[in-house]
Write an enzyme that holds these catalytic residues in place. Structure first.
Site, PDB file in Angstrom:
ATOM      1  N   HIS A   7      72.151 -42.217  22.518  1.00 53.91           N
ATOM      2  CA  HIS A   7      72.995 -41.214  21.867  1.00 53.91           C
ATOM      3  C   HIS A   7      74.299 -41.002  22.639  1.00 53.91           C
ATOM      4  O   HIS A   7      74.397 -41.254  23.847  1.00 53.91           O
ATOM      5  CB  HIS A   7      72.248 -39.882  21.740  1.00 53.91           C
ATOM      6  CG  HIS A   7      71.893 -39.266  23.057  1.00 53.91           C
ATOM      7  ND1 HIS A   7      72.799 -38.557  23.818  1.00 53.91           N
ATOM      8  CD2 HIS A   7      70.732 -39.248  23.749  1.00 53.91           C
ATOM      9  CE1 HIS A   7      72.212 -38.132  24.929  1.00 53.91           C
ATOM     10  NE2 HIS A   7      70.956 -38.553  24.914  1.00 53.91           N
ATOM     11  N   ARG A  58      70.562 -34.890  19.071  1.00 52.57           N
ATOM     12  CA  ARG A  58      71.626 -35.735  19.599  1.00 52.57           C
ATOM     13  C   ARG A  58      71.444 -37.207  19.211  1.00 52.57           C
ATOM     14  O   ARG A  58      72.433 -37.910  18.969  1.00 52.57           O
ATOM     15  CB  ARG A  58      71.741 -35.578  21.114  1.00 52.57           C
ATOM     16  CG  ARG A  58      70.472 -35.850  21.911  1.00 52.57           C
ATOM     17  CD  ARG A  58      70.630 -35.292  23.331  1.00 52.57           C
ATOM     18  NE  ARG A  58      69.521 -35.599  24.219  1.00 52.57           N
ATOM     19  CZ  ARG A  58      68.410 -34.880  24.324  1.00 52.57           C
ATOM     20  NH1 ARG A  58      68.247 -33.812  23.548  1.00 52.57           N
ATOM     21  NH2 ARG A  58      67.476 -35.195  25.200  1.00 52.57           N
ATOM     22  N   GLU A  84      63.499 -38.384  24.517  1.00 52.54           N
ATOM     23  CA  GLU A  84      63.833 -38.588  25.917  1.00 52.54           C
ATOM     24  C   GLU A  84      62.636 -38.272  26.808  1.00 52.54           C
ATOM     25  O   GLU A  84      61.693 -37.573  26.379  1.00 52.54           O
ATOM     26  CB  GLU A  84      65.025 -37.687  26.285  1.00 52.54           C
ATOM     27  CG  GLU A  84      65.465 -37.704  27.745  1.00 52.54           C
ATOM     28  CD  GLU A  84      65.868 -39.082  28.245  1.00 52.54           C
ATOM     29  OE1 GLU A  84      64.981 -39.969  28.324  1.00 52.54           O
ATOM     30  OE2 GLU A  84      67.045 -39.255  28.599  1.00 52.54           O
ATOM     31  N   HIS A 176      67.276 -42.503  23.425  1.00 57.30           N
ATOM     32  CA  HIS A 176      67.672 -41.854  24.683  1.00 57.30           C
ATOM     33  C   HIS A 176      67.566 -42.816  25.851  1.00 57.30           C
ATOM     34  O   HIS A 176      66.878 -43.846  25.769  1.00 57.30           O
ATOM     35  CB  HIS A 176      66.781 -40.637  24.928  1.00 57.30           C
ATOM     36  CG  HIS A 176      66.745 -39.700  23.768  1.00 57.30           C
ATOM     37  ND1 HIS A 176      67.537 -38.566  23.689  1.00 57.30           N
ATOM     38  CD2 HIS A 176      66.035 -39.739  22.609  1.00 57.30           C
ATOM     39  CE1 HIS A 176      67.307 -37.950  22.545  1.00 57.30           C
ATOM     40  NE2 HIS A 176      66.402 -38.648  21.869  1.00 57.30           N
TER      41      HIS A 176
END
Length: 223
Positions: A7, A58, A84, A176
């Site tokens: 991202h 995100r 993440e 991520h």
């Protein structure tokens, strides 16, 4: 063919804070980075059959911006397995302040060790995070090492992503830094030591292609 994209810069990236499973949006710079990623994919004449992303804003918004730039609409799978790495009690803390509190060497070990997890969340903070609607029916961890992140990402690869690649599908993944490291470790057969130092820049597409899917990728390059 597979393209991985971390991202764009998030608001907490800009503030140098540990983010993990906190649902933080892109910064204006992150939005611009995502648009640039879309332009890069156009420049390289890449087309996709489907996409994957995490359930965090995100990563989702990065994918949406890329696809808008490309004027594409793709079937998209959103999976918590691509979230993440969970940074436990460190989530939300400024990285420099955390280094002053715990020592640079300790924080470096938490960030860069393959098997060492950060301090776990308190039960109160874990319960608060678990009660968010987006995490319903998910066993939210209270902190993860990169190894634990790998172990939760791998089933999605094995059961969903890899079979599509074997069918010849072209796949775009927006996720991520650490969930992508987990995929890269498997794809490139990287050691525990090498993967922790492998950098995944924000919103720079990584192009991966195979001649024979049973072998190492023919191409693995940053676009």
């Amino acid at each position: 063919m597979l393209v991985l994209v971390r991202h764009g810069q998030s608001l907490w990236n800009a503030e140098n804070r540990f983010t993990g499973w906190e649902d933080i949006d892109l910064s204006p710079k992150g939005e611009a980075e995502a648009r640039k990623a879309g332009k890069t994919l156009i420049k390289n004449n890449l087309k996709f059959d489907c996409a994957y992303t995490s359930i965090l804003t995100r990563a989702i918004r990065t994918l949406e911006i890329i696809l808008k730039e490309m004027d594409e609409v793709l079937p998209t799978t959103k999976s918590w397995r691509l979230n993440e790495r969970h940074y436990g009690r460190l989530q939300g803390l400024n990285k420099e302040e955390t280094a002053l509190k715990y020592g640079k060497d300790q924080v470096y070990s938490w960030r860069r060790s393959y098997s060492l997890a950060p301090p776990p969340m308190t039960e109160q903070d874990l319960e608060k995070l678990s009660q968010k609607e987006m995490f319903q029916n998910i066993s939210v961890p209270n902190g993860e090492s990169l190894e634990q992140t790998y172990n939760r990402v791998f089933p999605l690869w094995e059961e969903s992503i890899q079979p599509k690649l074997k069918e010849g599908k072209n796949i775009l993944i927006s996720a991520h830094g650490n969930s992508l490291r987990a995929l890269i470790k498997h794809i490139q057969k990287m050691s525990d030591e090498d993967i922790v130092s492998f950098e995944v820049p924000t919103a720079q597409p990584i192009y991966i292609a195979w001649k024979n899917f049973k072998e190492m990728p023919e191409k693995f390059e940053f676009l």
